[in-house]
Design a protein around this motif. Structure first.
Motif, PDB file in Angstrom:
ATOM      1  N   MET A  50      45.497  37.132  38.080  1.00 14.02           N
ATOM      2  CA  MET A  50      45.114  38.471  38.528  1.00 14.02           C
ATOM      3  C   MET A  50      45.667  38.725  39.923  1.00 14.02           C
ATOM      4  SD  MET A  50      40.999  38.131  39.257  1.00 14.02           S
ATOM      5  CE  MET A  50      40.549  37.271  37.769  1.00 14.02           C
ATOM      6  N   ASN A  51      45.718  40.007  40.299  1.00 22.65           N
ATOM      7  CA  ASN A  51      46.278  40.330  41.608  1.00 22.65           C
ATOM      8  C   ASN A  51      45.479  39.643  42.713  1.00 22.65           C
ATOM      9  OD1 ASN A  51      44.505  42.302  40.490  1.00 22.65           O
ATOM     10  ND2 ASN A  51      44.919  43.656  42.192  1.00 22.65           N
ATOM     11  N   GLY A  52      46.182  39.370  43.842  1.00 13.36           N
ATOM     12  CA  GLY A  52      45.675  38.524  44.914  1.00 13.36           C
ATOM     13  C   GLY A  52      44.304  38.844  45.463  1.00 13.36           C
ATOM     14  N   GLY A  53      44.063  40.094  45.846  1.00 11.76           N
ATOM     15  CA  GLY A  53      42.756  40.445  46.399  1.00 11.76           C
ATOM     16  C   GLY A  53      41.639  40.231  45.397  1.00 11.76           C
ATOM     17  N   SER A  54      41.909  40.550  44.146  1.00  9.58           N
ATOM     18  CA  SER A  54      40.896  40.390  43.099  1.00  9.58           C
ATOM     19  C   SER A  54      40.611  38.921  42.817  1.00  9.58           C
ATOM     20  CB  SER A  54      41.349  41.080  41.809  1.00  9.58           C
ATOM     21  OG  SER A  54      41.491  42.460  42.020  1.00  9.58           O
ATOM     22  N   VAL A  55      41.646  38.095  42.776  1.00 10.90           N
ATOM     23  CA  VAL A  55      41.417  36.675  42.479  1.00 10.90           C
ATOM     24  C   VAL A  55      40.642  36.018  43.614  1.00 10.90           C
ATOM     25  CG1 VAL A  55      43.589  35.660  43.345  1.00 10.90           C
ATOM     26  CG2 VAL A  55      42.425  34.598  41.450  1.00 10.90           C
ATOM     27  N   VAL A  84      44.721  32.369  50.723  1.00 10.72           N
ATOM     28  CA  VAL A  84      46.071  32.081  50.260  1.00 10.72           C
ATOM     29  C   VAL A  84      45.980  30.921  49.272  1.00 10.72           C
ATOM     30  CG1 VAL A  84      48.375  31.383  50.960  1.00 10.72           C
ATOM     31  CG2 VAL A  84      47.024  32.802  52.476  1.00 10.72           C
ATOM     32  N   GLY A  85      46.503  31.131  48.080  1.00 13.24           N
ATOM     33  CA  GLY A  85      46.446  30.093  47.071  1.00 13.24           C
ATOM     34  C   GLY A  85      47.476  28.996  47.302  1.00 13.24           C
ATOM     35  N   ILE A  86      47.458  28.032  46.407  1.00  7.77           N
ATOM     36  CA  ILE A  86      48.362  26.880  46.446  1.00  7.77           C
ATOM     37  C   ILE A  86      49.363  27.054  45.310  1.00  7.77           C
ATOM     38  CG2 ILE A  86      48.455  24.377  46.137  1.00  7.77           C
ATOM     39  CD1 ILE A  86      45.459  24.398  47.102  1.00  7.77           C
ATOM     40  N   ASP A  87      50.630  26.783  45.556  1.00  7.65           N
ATOM     41  CA  ASP A  87      51.649  26.924  44.520  1.00  7.65           C
ATOM     42  C   ASP A  87      51.252  26.098  43.289  1.00  7.65           C
ATOM     43  OD1 ASP A  87      54.413  27.868  43.744  1.00  7.65           O
ATOM     44  OD2 ASP A  87      54.621  25.689  43.495  1.00  7.65           O
ATOM     45  N   LEU A  88      51.035  26.775  42.164  1.00  7.49           N
ATOM     46  CA  LEU A  88      50.531  26.123  40.955  1.00  7.49           C
ATOM     47  C   LEU A  88      51.507  25.092  40.408  1.00  7.49           C
ATOM     48  CD1 LEU A  88      48.540  25.700  38.682  1.00  7.49           C
ATOM     49  CD2 LEU A  88      49.270  27.850  37.680  1.00  7.49           C
ATOM     50  N   ASP A  89      52.789  25.392  40.425  1.00  4.49           N
ATOM     51  CA  ASP A  89      53.780  24.450  39.915  1.00  4.49           C
ATOM     52  C   ASP A  89      53.773  23.158  40.738  1.00  4.49           C
ATOM     53  OD1 ASP A  89      55.689  24.036  37.857  1.00  4.49           O
ATOM     54  OD2 ASP A  89      57.303  24.277  39.324  1.00  4.49           O
ATOM     55  N   SER A  90      53.725  23.276  42.051  1.00  6.30           N
ATOM     56  CA  SER A  90      53.668  22.094  42.927  1.00  6.30           C
ATOM     57  C   SER A  90      52.370  21.325  42.705  1.00  6.30           C
ATOM     58  CB  SER A  90      53.761  22.501  44.398  1.00  6.30           C
ATOM     59  OG  SER A  90      54.976  23.130  44.657  1.00  6.30           O
ATOM     60  N   ASP A 102      37.182  20.333  32.476  1.00  6.39           N
ATOM     61  CA  ASP A 102      36.618  21.524  31.855  1.00  6.39           C
ATOM     62  C   ASP A 102      36.842  22.738  32.748  1.00  6.39           C
ATOM     63  OD1 ASP A 102      35.700  20.168  29.669  1.00  6.39           O
ATOM     64  OD2 ASP A 102      33.658  19.935  30.408  1.00  6.39           O
ATOM     65  N   GLY A 103      36.957  23.885  32.124  1.00  6.86           N
ATOM     66  CA  GLY A 103      37.049  25.132  32.863  1.00  6.86           C
ATOM     67  C   GLY A 103      38.474  25.634  32.998  1.00  6.86           C
ATOM     68  N   ALA A 104      38.562  26.885  33.403  1.00 11.80           N
ATOM     69  CA  ALA A 104      39.849  27.565  33.515  1.00 11.80           C
ATOM     70  C   ALA A 104      40.423  27.421  34.925  1.00 11.80           C
ATOM     71  CB  ALA A 104      39.667  29.048  33.193  1.00 11.80           C
ATOM     72  N   LEU A 105      41.702  27.743  35.032  1.00 14.85           N
ATOM     73  CA  LEU A 105      42.365  27.863  36.319  1.00 14.85           C
ATOM     74  C   LEU A 105      42.385  29.346  36.683  1.00 14.85           C
ATOM     75  CD1 LEU A 105      45.549  25.715  35.501  1.00 14.85           C
ATOM     76  CD2 LEU A 105      43.409  24.901  36.492  1.00 14.85           C
ATOM     77  N   LEU A 106      42.254  29.671  37.972  1.00  8.64           N
ATOM     78  CA  LEU A 106      42.385  31.052  38.433  1.00  8.64           C
ATOM     79  C   LEU A 106      43.552  31.116  39.398  1.00  8.64           C
ATOM     80  CD1 LEU A 106      38.797  32.478  39.100  1.00  8.64           C
ATOM     81  CD2 LEU A 106      40.338  32.992  37.246  1.00  8.64           C
ATOM     82  N   ALA A 107      44.516  31.991  39.098  1.00  5.27           N
ATOM     83  CA  ALA A 107      45.724  32.105  39.907  1.00  5.27           C
ATOM     84  C   ALA A 107      46.058  33.574  40.124  1.00  5.27           C
ATOM     85  CB  ALA A 107      46.888  31.400  39.200  1.00  5.27           C
ATOM     86  N   ASP A 108      46.912  33.822  41.107  1.00  7.58           N
ATOM     87  CA  ASP A 108      47.346  35.196  41.337  1.00  7.58           C
ATOM     88  C   ASP A 108      48.630  35.478  40.559  1.00  7.58           C
ATOM     89  OD1 ASP A 108      49.494  34.234  42.898  1.00  7.58           O
ATOM     90  OD2 ASP A 108      48.535  34.728  44.794  1.00  7.58           O
ATOM     91  N   LEU A 109      49.131  36.678  40.670  1.00  5.91           N
ATOM     92  CA  LEU A 109      50.307  37.094  39.902  1.00  5.91           C
ATOM     93  C   LEU A 109      51.614  36.540  40.459  1.00  5.91           C
ATOM     94  CD1 LEU A 109      49.298  40.814  39.236  1.00  5.91           C
ATOM     95  CD2 LEU A 109      49.032  38.838  37.711  1.00  5.91           C
ATOM     96  N   TYR A 152      36.493  46.174  40.042  1.00  2.00           N
ATOM     97  CA  TYR A 152      37.771  45.658  39.564  1.00  2.00           C
ATOM     98  C   TYR A 152      38.545  46.712  38.771  1.00  2.00           C
ATOM     99  CZ  TYR A 152      36.191  40.999  40.896  1.00  2.00           C
ATOM    100  OH  TYR A 152      35.762  39.916  41.607  1.00  2.00           O
ATOM    101  N   LYS A 153      38.256  47.989  39.000  1.00  6.08           N
ATOM    102  CA  LYS A 153      38.871  49.043  38.187  1.00  6.08           C
ATOM    103  C   LYS A 153      40.388  49.080  38.290  1.00  6.08           C
ATOM    104  CE  LYS A 153      38.239  52.620  41.573  1.00  6.08           C
ATOM    105  NZ  LYS A 153      38.721  53.871  41.844  1.00  6.08           N
ATOM    106  N   ASP A 154      40.948  48.676  39.426  1.00  5.01           N
ATOM    107  CA  ASP A 154      42.405  48.692  39.600  1.00  5.01           C
ATOM    108  C   ASP A 154      43.036  47.319  39.398  1.00  5.01           C
ATOM    109  OD1 ASP A 154      42.385  51.414  40.186  1.00  5.01           O
ATOM    110  OD2 ASP A 154      41.923  51.020  42.296  1.00  5.01           O
TER     111      ASP A 154
END
Length: 174
Positions: A50-55, A84-90, A102-109, A152-154
């Motif tokens: 999801m977009n950065g501010g929302s995540v 600021v997130g962490i590079d998921l690939d790294s 268990d559980g999901a990952l949450l990342a930005d776009l 979260y409408k936008d």
């Protein structure tokens, strides 16, 4: 009675391209590479993009209720701190097998990871598919609950579900 499909990497790239075209992502190829990378993990997993501010807001909400492990860091001047997130690939290179928890990952776009082990909460609003299991149904319902929240409408958000049987689903709420 499950549905099983074998998916070659080129077919998966095409599927991702087709599904994600409607979102006009700046980092679409990076996101596709992450999805392909996640399919090579031994265990299935799910990730919400999801977009950065929302995540950041959502991770703070879940973290406040002990429903995720927050990984994001805060940067900037005191008055303008931002998550600021962490590079998921790294992160996947450094933390082998992290998707087995268990559980999901949450990342930005942009493919930056903010939290792991997320329990996707919310009132059931989307009818489930018993044959698809908990991971699929949780992601599907979570995205539709999120979409209905006025704060979260936008939001621009989608989910990827990678089953242990190697099926891949991309869920984009209507």
């Amino acid at each position: 009675n499950g549905t099983y499909t074998l998916c070659l990497e080129d077919d998966l790239k095409k599927q991702c391209q087709q599904k994600l075209n409607c979102l006009h992502l700046e980092e679409k190829q990076k996101i596709i590479n992450i999805i392909i990378r996640l399919t090579n993990e031994k265990h299935g997993t799910s990730v919400i993009f999801m977009n950065g501010g929302s995540v950041a807001r959502e991770v703070n909400r879940l973290n406040g209720m002990n429903r995720c492990i927050k990984l994001s860091k805060t940067e900037g001047e005191e008055a303008e701190k931002k998550e600021v997130g962490i590079d998921l690939d790294s992160y996947l290179n450094e933390m082998k097998g992290i998707t087995a928890i268990d559980g999901a990952l949450l990342a930005d776009l942009r493919g930056r990871l903010y939290a792991i082990g997320c329990i996707l909460d919310g009132e059931a609003v989307k009818p489930g598919k018993v044959s698809r299991g908990a991971r699929y149904n949780s992601v599907m319902n979570y995205l539709y609950v999120l979409k209905d929240k006025k704060e979260y409408k936008d939001i621009c958000a989608f989910g990827v579900i990678i089953s242990e049987d190697e099926t891949v689903d991309i869920v984009i709420p209507d």
